[in-house]
Design a protein around this motif. Structure first.
Motif, PDB file in Angstrom:
ATOM      1  N   HIS A   1      11.304  -9.722 -14.089  1.00  0.00           N
ATOM      2  CA  HIS A   1      12.621  -9.370 -13.237  1.00  0.00           C
ATOM      3  C   HIS A   1      12.510 -10.330 -11.924  1.00  0.00           C
ATOM      4  N   LEU A   2      13.658 -11.258 -11.905  1.00  0.00           N
ATOM      5  CA  LEU A   2      13.496 -12.204 -11.026  1.00  0.00           C
ATOM      6  C   LEU A   2      14.534 -11.821  -9.726  1.00  0.00           C
ATOM      7  N   PHE A   3      13.847 -11.681  -8.427  1.00  0.00           N
ATOM      8  CA  PHE A   3      14.848 -11.418  -7.354  1.00  0.00           C
ATOM      9  C   PHE A   3      14.685 -12.703  -6.369  1.00  0.00           C
ATOM     10  N   PHE A   4      15.932 -12.998  -6.108  1.00  0.00           N
ATOM     11  CA  PHE A   4      15.937 -14.391  -5.202  1.00  0.00           C
ATOM     12  C   PHE A   4      16.214 -13.793  -3.750  1.00  0.00           C
ATOM     13  N   GLY A   5      15.384 -14.223  -2.913  1.00  0.00           N
ATOM     14  CA  GLY A   5      15.631 -14.116  -1.362  1.00  0.00           C
ATOM     15  C   GLY A   5      14.801 -12.774  -0.818  1.00  0.00           C
ATOM     16  N   SER A   6      14.971 -12.927   0.557  1.00  0.00           N
ATOM     17  CA  SER A   6      14.220 -11.671   1.167  1.00  0.00           C
ATOM     18  C   SER A   6      15.173 -10.711   1.192  1.00  0.00           C
ATOM     19  N   ASP A   7      16.285 -10.647   0.929  1.00  0.00           N
ATOM     20  CA  ASP A   7      17.250  -9.413   0.951  1.00  0.00           C
ATOM     21  C   ASP A   7      17.697  -8.743  -0.012  1.00  0.00           C
ATOM     22  N   ARG A   8      16.666  -8.835  -1.201  1.00  0.00           N
ATOM     23  CA  ARG A   8      17.105  -8.136  -2.484  1.00  0.00           C
ATOM     24  C   ARG A   8      15.772  -7.268  -2.602  1.00  0.00           C
ATOM     25  N   LEU A   9      14.846  -7.032  -1.719  1.00  0.00           N
ATOM     26  CA  LEU A   9      13.858  -5.981  -1.873  1.00  0.00           C
ATOM     27  C   LEU A   9      14.320  -4.718  -2.104  1.00  0.00           C
ATOM     28  N   GLU A  10      15.347  -4.276  -1.566  1.00  0.00           N
ATOM     29  CA  GLU A  10      15.912  -2.653  -1.900  1.00  0.00           C
ATOM     30  C   GLU A  10      16.177  -2.873  -3.285  1.00  0.00           C
ATOM     31  N   LEU A  11      16.703  -3.587  -3.764  1.00  0.00           N
ATOM     32  CA  LEU A  11      17.116  -3.915  -5.139  1.00  0.00           C
ATOM     33  C   LEU A  11      15.994  -3.772  -6.162  1.00  0.00           C
ATOM     34  N   LEU A  12      14.933  -4.655  -5.764  1.00  0.00           N
ATOM     35  CA  LEU A  12      13.555  -4.624  -6.384  1.00  0.00           C
ATOM     36  C   LEU A  12      12.896  -3.167  -6.522  1.00  0.00           C
ATOM     37  N   ALA A  13      13.196  -2.389  -5.456  1.00  0.00           N
ATOM     38  CA  ALA A  13      12.517  -0.993  -5.321  1.00  0.00           C
ATOM     39  C   ALA A  13      13.397  -0.266  -6.266  1.00  0.00           C
ATOM     40  N   ASN A  14      14.650  -0.406  -6.406  1.00  0.00           N
ATOM     41  CA  ASN A  14      15.507   0.333  -7.418  1.00  0.00           C
ATOM     42  C   ASN A  14      14.963   0.098  -8.857  1.00  0.00           C
ATOM     43  N   VAL A  15      14.679  -1.323  -9.339  1.00  0.00           N
ATOM     44  CA  VAL A  15      14.375  -1.514 -10.492  1.00  0.00           C
ATOM     45  C   VAL A  15      13.234  -0.956 -10.864  1.00  0.00           C
ATOM     46  N   ILE A  16      12.254  -1.010  -9.894  1.00  0.00           N
ATOM     47  CA  ILE A  16      10.962  -0.695 -10.479  1.00  0.00           C
ATOM     48  C   ILE A  16      10.486   0.986 -10.027  1.00  0.00           C
ATOM     49  N   GLY A  17      11.651   1.545  -9.461  1.00  0.00           N
ATOM     50  CA  GLY A  17      11.375   3.080  -9.459  1.00  0.00           C
ATOM     51  C   GLY A  17      10.658   3.584  -8.261  1.00  0.00           C
ATOM     52  N   GLU A  18      10.619   2.636  -7.014  1.00  0.00           N
ATOM     53  CA  GLU A  18      10.048   2.935  -6.002  1.00  0.00           C
ATOM     54  C   GLU A  18      11.203   3.182  -4.843  1.00  0.00           C
ATOM     55  N   LYS A  19      10.927   4.072  -3.728  1.00  0.00           N
ATOM     56  CA  LYS A  19      11.758   4.351  -2.540  1.00  0.00           C
ATOM     57  C   LYS A  19      11.577   3.079  -1.618  1.00  0.00           C
ATOM     58  N   TRP A  20      12.898   2.655  -1.074  1.00  0.00           N
ATOM     59  CA  TRP A  20      13.194   1.964  -0.291  1.00  0.00           C
ATOM     60  C   TRP A  20      13.336   2.559   1.245  1.00  0.00           C
TER      61      TRP A  20
ATOM     62  N   HIS B   1       0.812  -1.179   0.073  1.00  0.00           N
ATOM     63  CA  HIS B   1       0.054   0.071  -0.072  1.00  0.00           C
ATOM     64  C   HIS B   1       0.921   1.203  -0.039  1.00  0.00           C
ATOM     65  N   ILE B   2       2.163   0.943   0.052  1.00  0.00           N
ATOM     66  CA  ILE B   2       3.009   2.207  -0.115  1.00  0.00           C
ATOM     67  C   ILE B   2       3.407   2.451  -1.643  1.00  0.00           C
ATOM     68  N   TRP B   3       4.062   1.255  -2.087  1.00  0.00           N
ATOM     69  CA  TRP B   3       4.640   1.293  -3.569  1.00  0.00           C
ATOM     70  C   TRP B   3       3.160   1.072  -4.420  1.00  0.00           C
ATOM     71  N   ASN B   4       3.690   1.659  -5.733  1.00  0.00           N
ATOM     72  CA  ASN B   4       2.538   1.585  -6.836  1.00  0.00           C
ATOM     73  C   ASN B   4       2.546   0.139  -7.352  1.00  0.00           C
ATOM     74  N   ILE B   5       2.189  -0.914  -6.725  1.00  0.00           N
ATOM     75  CA  ILE B   5       2.141  -2.146  -7.176  1.00  0.00           C
ATOM     76  C   ILE B   5       0.928  -3.140  -6.828  1.00  0.00           C
ATOM     77  N   ASP B   6       0.939  -3.986  -7.873  1.00  0.00           N
ATOM     78  CA  ASP B   6      -0.103  -5.083  -7.164  1.00  0.00           C
ATOM     79  C   ASP B   6       0.519  -6.278  -7.004  1.00  0.00           C
ATOM     80  N   LEU B   7       0.604  -6.608  -5.527  1.00  0.00           N
ATOM     81  CA  LEU B   7       0.900  -7.642  -4.902  1.00  0.00           C
ATOM     82  C   LEU B   7       0.210  -9.095  -5.199  1.00  0.00           C
ATOM     83  N   ARG B   8       0.917 -10.081  -5.821  1.00  0.00           N
ATOM     84  CA  ARG B   8       0.197 -11.368  -6.069  1.00  0.00           C
ATOM     85  C   ARG B   8       0.976 -12.490  -5.316  1.00  0.00           C
ATOM     86  N   PHE B   9       0.106 -13.241  -4.599  1.00  0.00           N
ATOM     87  CA  PHE B   9       0.800 -14.189  -3.646  1.00  0.00           C
ATOM     88  C   PHE B   9       0.573 -15.512  -4.753  1.00  0.00           C
TER      89      PHE B   9
END
Length: 224
Positions: free
Chosen positions: A193-212, A29-37
């Motif tokens: 874009h694939l990101f493995f692990g729980s410690d790559r979410l900061e990199l995810l933010a950078n790729v999709i143009g969101e703020k970590w 609800h912070i990033w402009n994303i649709d989260l799908r489990f």
């Protein structure tokens, strides 16, 4: 700009999946994303890719005991682990739990978030079984599912439809390049874009143009 689809492929037997799950729940609800489990089966991914559980290496298992404890505190997720937990992972399968979660996704996906969380809570915080029928029923009750709905899901988990859905989701994760979990796939600029692990979410933010804003974005930083 349109919203970015972010898919989280996970298995409740994976403690790192729980960490990634909770952080993405906080950011949905912070990033402009649709989260799908995307509930999948870690065992299937490991077998298909020839991967081995990290805890099978004694030195890595020793490190993981400390790493998960530190990350749990940093991410503010009540995950705890002991050497006995690794034996529980090897001795019990999460297949029944993941089929139950898959059946939930196919019928009442609104319960997917609380149900998945309760499975992690039971296994990784309370250190209790999630493989037996009575354990699954207990988790469903904790997640707010009625006894009638729970029974409906139990009737579904042995059906070809649920089995195939879980298998297809697992295969989809592998096609994206997943070799373990969590596997996060962000659909951005026309490609995954694939990101493995729980410690790559900061990199995810950078790729999709969101703020970590850290793993717990609702808590303001004490340093200015």
């Amino acid at each position: 700009m349109g919203r970015t689809l972010v898919e989280l492929f996970y298995d409740v037997v994976s403690p790192y999946s729980w960490l990634g799950f909770e952080v993405l729940c906080r950011y949905q609800h912070i990033w402009n994303i649709d989260l799908r489990f995307r509930p999948a089966f870690l065992g299937g991914i490991m077998q298909a890719t020839g991967n081995k559980p990290p805890a099978m290496l004694p030195k890595r298992a020793e490190y993981m005991l400390k790493d998960i404890e530190r990350m749990g505190k940093y991410y503010q997720v009540p995950v705890t682990v002991s050497a006995d937990d690794f034996q529980r992972i090897f001795g019990k399968s999460s297949l029944g739990a993941m089929r139950f979660i898959t059946a939930t996704d196919m019928t009442q996906p609104k319960y997917l978030e609380p149900l998945s969380r309760e499975f992690w809570m039971r296994f990784w915080s309370q250190h209790e079984d999630i493989s037996q029928l009575e354990s699954i029923v207990a988790v469903a009750g904790q997640a707010g599912l009625s006894s009638e709905f729970t029974q409906k899901l139990l009737d579904m988990i042995s059906s070809p439809e649920v089995k195939n859905r879980l298998k297809e989701t697992t295969e989809e994760a592998i096609k994206y390049g997943a070799f373990g979990m969590p596997a996060v796939v962000a659909h951005f600029n026309g490609k995954p874009h694939l990101f493995f692990g729980s410690d790559r979410l900061e990199l995810l933010a950078n790729v999709i143009g969101e703020k970590w804003l850290g793993p717990v974005p609702s808590v303001p930083s004490s340093k200015m």
